[in-house]
Scaffold this active site. Sequence first.
Site, short mmCIF file in Angstrom:
data_model
loop_
_atom_site.label_atom_id
_atom_site.label_comp_id
_atom_site.label_asym_id
_atom_site.label_seq_id
_atom_site.Cartn_x
_atom_site.Cartn_y
_atom_site.Cartn_z
CG ASP A 107 -11.31 -3.15 -4.17
OD1 ASP A 107 -10.82 -3.77 -3.21
OD2 ASP A 107 -10.66 -2.79 -5.16
CG ASP B 269 -12.00 -5.81 -6.81
OD1 ASP B 269 -11.00 -6.33 -7.34
OD2 ASP B 269 -12.38 -6.10 -5.66
NE ARG C 15 -7.35 -1.39 2.59
CZ ARG C 15 -8.43 -0.85 3.10
NH1 ARG C 15 -8.35 0.13 3.98
NH2 ARG C 15 -9.64 -1.28 2.77
CB THR D 204 -3.17 -6.18 9.73
OG1 THR D 204 -2.62 -6.08 8.40
CG2 THR D 204 -2.84 -7.55 10.30
C1 PRP Z 1 -6.64 0.34 -2.14
C2 PRP Z 1 -6.36 1.73 -2.65
C3 PRP Z 1 -5.26 2.20 -1.77
C4 PRP Z 1 -5.59 1.54 -0.46
C5 PRP Z 1 -6.16 2.58 0.47
O1 PRP Z 1 -5.71 -0.55 -2.62
O2 PRP Z 1 -6.05 1.76 -4.02
O3 PRP Z 1 -3.97 1.86 -2.22
O4 PRP Z 1 -6.54 0.53 -0.73
O5 PRP Z 1 -6.38 2.06 1.73
P1 PRP Z 1 -5.58 2.59 3.02
O6 PRP Z 1 -5.65 4.07 2.97
O7 PRP Z 1 -6.40 2.01 4.15
O8 PRP Z 1 -4.21 2.05 3.01
P2 PRP Z 1 -5.79 -2.13 -2.27
O9 PRP Z 1 -5.00 -2.43 -1.04
O10 PRP Z 1 -7.22 -2.56 -2.27
O11 PRP Z 1 -4.99 -2.81 -3.47
P3 PRP Z 1 -5.39 -2.96 -5.01
O12 PRP Z 1 -5.38 -1.56 -5.60
O13 PRP Z 1 -4.30 -3.78 -5.55
O14 PRP Z 1 -6.73 -3.59 -5.10
N1 URA Z 2 -9.66 0.79 -0.89
C1 URA Z 2 -10.67 0.89 -1.80
O1 URA Z 2 -10.50 0.52 -2.97
N2 URA Z 2 -11.85 1.34 -1.37
C2 URA Z 2 -12.07 1.74 -0.10
O2 URA Z 2 -13.19 2.18 0.22
C3 URA Z 2 -11.00 1.65 0.82
C4 URA Z 2 -9.80 1.18 0.39
#
Ligand code: PRP
Ligand code: URA
Length: 209
Positions: A200, A203, A104, A108
């Site tokens: 997160d 993380d 994400r 945005t």
């Molecule tokens: C997190 C999660 C989803 C997304 C959900 O990934 O694993 O893929 O956010 O959010 P949304 O419903 O608002 O799209 P992130 O973008 O943090 O990436 P990462 O797993 O690489 O940390």
């Molecule tokens: N992605 C995450 O990992 N946690 C949240 O709460 C939302 C998006």
Amino acid sequence: MGKLFVADHPLVKHKMTFLRSKFTDVHMFRELMQELSMLLAYEATREIPVEETFCETPLVKTKASMISGQLIALIPVLRAGLGMVEGLLRLMPMSKVGHIGLFRDHETLRPIQYYCKLPENISSMDVFILDPMLATGGSVAKAIDILKNAGAKRIRFLCIVSCPEGIACLQKAHPDVSIYTCVVDERLNEQGYILPGLGDAGDRLYGTK
Ligand code: PRP
Ligand code: URA
């Protein structure tokens, strides 16, 4: 309309408490996510096809059933979806695994694609998208766009934590896709994080913060 299944089970509630806690370390967080994924998979696989076969017990030959693992595709959304794969592979070790990389944009909140590798005959498979967090819904909606463009037809989505905003977004964009979630939380905060949530997920799985 696809179904919305919310696991309402004491085991799920118990494990969710530890998954959410900020005092849970990386190792335990990973274990809990695998276990919760297996519990969700029990329901999400309820309608997958089985083949009739035979089996010889020590006493007799009897009719039996088998899942065709060749026709199951697990599609984790990187990174955090990787935390769910092992649990499903333990239950269905013959499954094919494809990967979709999305993150994400912090400003945005829109998903940016950086990777995609899918099993070849995805159009004939039962597809299970794995991503622990359904927040705005943008990431999974994008993942489903990618899968449908590749020919996928029977798609289910498994997540650990969801919220009303994400469910509404996904049901509007892809009403045919069923959602299986351990819990529906209250809402999103201004930064697009689920409350109460678990922080997160990527993380916490990989100790990157
Ligand atoms: C997190 C999660 C989803 C997304 C959900 O990934 O694993 O893929 O956010 O959010 P949304 O419903 O608002 O799209 P992130 O973008 O943090 O990436 P990462 O797993 O690489 O940390
Ligand atoms: N992605 C995450 O990992 N946690 C949240 O709460 C939302 C998006």
